[in-house]
Design a protein around this motif. Structure first.
Motif, mmCIF file in Angstrom:
data_model
loop_
_atom_site.group_PDB
_atom_site.id
_atom_site.type_symbol
_atom_site.label_atom_id
_atom_site.label_comp_id
_atom_site.label_asym_id
_atom_site.label_seq_id
_atom_site.Cartn_x
_atom_site.Cartn_y
_atom_site.Cartn_z
ATOM 1 N N PRO B 63 0.812 -1.230 0.000
ATOM 2 C CA PRO B 63 0.000 0.000 0.000
ATOM 3 C C PRO B 63 0.845 1.280 0.000
ATOM 4 O O PRO B 63 0.315 2.359 -0.269
ATOM 5 N N SER B 64 2.142 1.163 0.233
ATOM 6 C CA SER B 64 2.978 2.376 0.259
ATOM 7 C C SER B 64 3.424 2.799 -1.145
ATOM 8 O O SER B 64 3.950 3.881 -1.330
ATOM 9 N N ILE B 65 3.229 1.918 -2.125
ATOM 10 C CA ILE B 65 3.651 2.228 -3.498
ATOM 11 C C ILE B 65 2.510 2.924 -4.238
ATOM 12 O O ILE B 65 1.373 2.455 -4.245
ATOM 13 N N GLN B 66 2.844 4.072 -4.867
ATOM 14 C CA GLN B 66 1.802 4.861 -5.534
ATOM 15 C C GLN B 66 1.681 4.557 -7.026
ATOM 16 O O GLN B 66 0.627 4.733 -7.622
ATOM 17 N N LEU B 67 2.825 4.168 -7.632
ATOM 18 C CA LEU B 67 2.850 4.011 -9.091
ATOM 19 C C LEU B 67 3.685 2.787 -9.453
ATOM 20 O O LEU B 67 4.747 2.566 -8.861
#
Lengths: 339, 339
Positions: B63-67
């Motif tokens: 969940p910490s990765i945006q892209l």
């Protein structure tokens, strides 16, 4: 001396054609006919010693005349071609040589029945050193098997000086037929004969007051040898361009590519006006220019030799018929855009 | 800092994409996954500090990765796009973003249902100053109404370094889809939206050992604003060319023309390698070069801003879907030559 006459001055190319023949020193212009007083005046200025005949008939029936040259109104050229050949003379005509497939059929029949010669002035190949060199190099294998040919023929419209008949579709015959004959005729040489038209389009983008006038046209084709082509023509070259149009060919093969900048080399060295820029890149050698300075434009000498010897070498009929047929098919079957 | 990860290193573009994001100073590459040991080795060399994840799943579910950025094998890109968006992340993918119309449908559905962003790396427009300037000038009326766009995308094959999957049609998806997406995407901007394909062709001219591999393709199109286009792509650029391919656009309008020499200026000044040559001629001004030096390539900053702000400005979905759809149609319906 070969004796020739001129009938029909409706496009300025006729003066280049007649002048080219005379300048060889092997041909004499002995008469001309044109019904328009203003065109007669132009002829008197360029050829003050050539007499005006009383009629077309007088010229066609004169047994001392070997060749008739013409740039009559486009849709009148084929009847004149047939009459000329049926009177035992050869015919040298500005492109387009006809406006319909039926006219082409008539010409083919007259040519085959009489055995006379029918020459079309394909200026962008025959008068262009870079085109001649490119064909010669490609035939010698310079870029391998031909994959694709792009022929671009943009033109200035210069509307104030264009005659009214150019905007009457039946008289003019359309811009693919008029201009793209150059590109398609070139492709007839590279594609191995008569091309098949894959698709073609015509549109009016900028001249709403003459809605039946096509100001843009394009076509895709395939040659008998499998090579593909795209040709595009238009009447949108800006007046500021230092040439009538930026005539361009881009040819790719399996072992290299050639680009021809026939009339201008855009934004290079203050524009190399004269064109004849042949750029070659191959598997062996990076992009470089090939000189075309030593290529001689021999059209008029070749044509006179063909007339004198009753040969058909400089513009062979079968290739010429093939080019005209493909061009007429592209024009006739074109999808009209913006309707 | 925007946190992104990489999945799939099957085309070298991925390194330019990841590097572009990192170089803004606003994004951090926090993980990557690739199953191929030789591609892992390449990644370790370029990004020694980025850890290899245990699986795609680990990245997609973080969940910490945006892209997520990807240059996976062409036909795997769409499933990854959908999984990424359905896990609440944005997706940045090399072109081609998919290989079939069904995959495009899946992506459109996932994008619309999730509201996430799906960015495609249209390098020949977004990374090319001359393209950006040309669009800006044309939108400001520099050449009047657009009549015709020609987009040429020749490429070097460099066969020894190409992966095997490139020669498997289902994995690769064809060269119109792979390369002509650039030209068709550019035309989507100039033609006023989703183009209609008039005709398209694919052929194998020089690679008989891989007969299902198209090494040449072309298409004609029309835009909603009536503009016409021809796009041509191939794998025949000679190795000697000082660039991967001579990427060219020729655009004519009712009041002028523009030529873009995006990657090389053939046979001029020992080849102006860097490309970005924009040549303009208008009704007012003869052919001249327009500098593109001050045009900033802002793709990566713009993309990060879109991700952070949940906006969709830098590569709007509707235009992107439209370009992919027209390109897939051209590929899918292409006539096979030489069969």
């Amino acid at each position: 001396m070969m004796r020739f006459a001129v009938i029909g001055l409706n496009h300025g190319h006729i003066f280049a054609m007649a002048d080219g023949l005379v300048k060889t020193g092997k041909a004499e212009c002995v008469a001309y006919f044109a019904k328009e007083p203003e065109l007669q005046a132009q002829m008197r200025k360029v050829f003050p010693n050539v007499p005006l005949a009383r009629s077309e008939k007088e010229i066609i029936e004169d047994p001392s005349i070997q060749l008739i040259c013409s740039a009559a109104i486009n849709n009148e050229r084929s009847a004149l071609a047939c009459a000329t050949m049926r009177h035992g003379k050869d015919f040298f005509v500005d492109k387009p040589a006809m406006t319909t497939l039926a006219q082409l059929d008539d010409i083919e029949r007259a040519q085959k029945e009489t055995g006379r010669s029918w020459f079309v002035w394909y200026g962008e190949r025959l008068m262009d050193p870079s085109s001649r060199r490119a064909i010669e190099m490609i035939e010698a294998g310079a870029i391998g098997r031909i994959v694709n040919f792009i022929g671009l023929g943009p033109h200035k419209l210069m509307r104030p000086i264009r005659p009214a008949w150019m905007f009457v579709p039946e008289l003019y015959g359309g811009l693919i037929n008029d201009i793209a004959i150059h590109q398609i005729e070139m492709f007839t040489h590279l594609g191995g004969g008569r091309p098949t038209v894959t698709s073609s389009r015509v549109g009016n983008f900028g001249h709403p007051d003459v809605p039946t006038f096509g100001d843009f046209g394009d076509a895709t084709l395939v040659g008998p040898n499998g090579a593909t082509a795209y040709v595009r023509v238009d009447w949108f070259t800006p007046e500021s361009m230092p040439t009538f149009g930026d005539i361009r060919n881009i040819i790719i093969g399996t072992k290299g590519m050639i680009e021809l900048r026939k009339t201008v080399d855009l934004a290079v060295d203050n524009d190399r006006f004269t064109g004849n820029q042949l750029i070659l890149a191959t598997t062996e050698k990076p992009p470089h220019r090939i000189s075309c300075e030593d290529v001689k434009v021999t059209l008029y000498d070749d044509l006179i030799r063909d007339v004198e010897n009753k040969t058909n070498l400089c513009i062979p009929h079968e290739k010429s018929f093939a080019a005209c047929r493909a061009t007429l098919e592209a024009q006739t079957n074109a999808v009209w855009l913006n309707k």
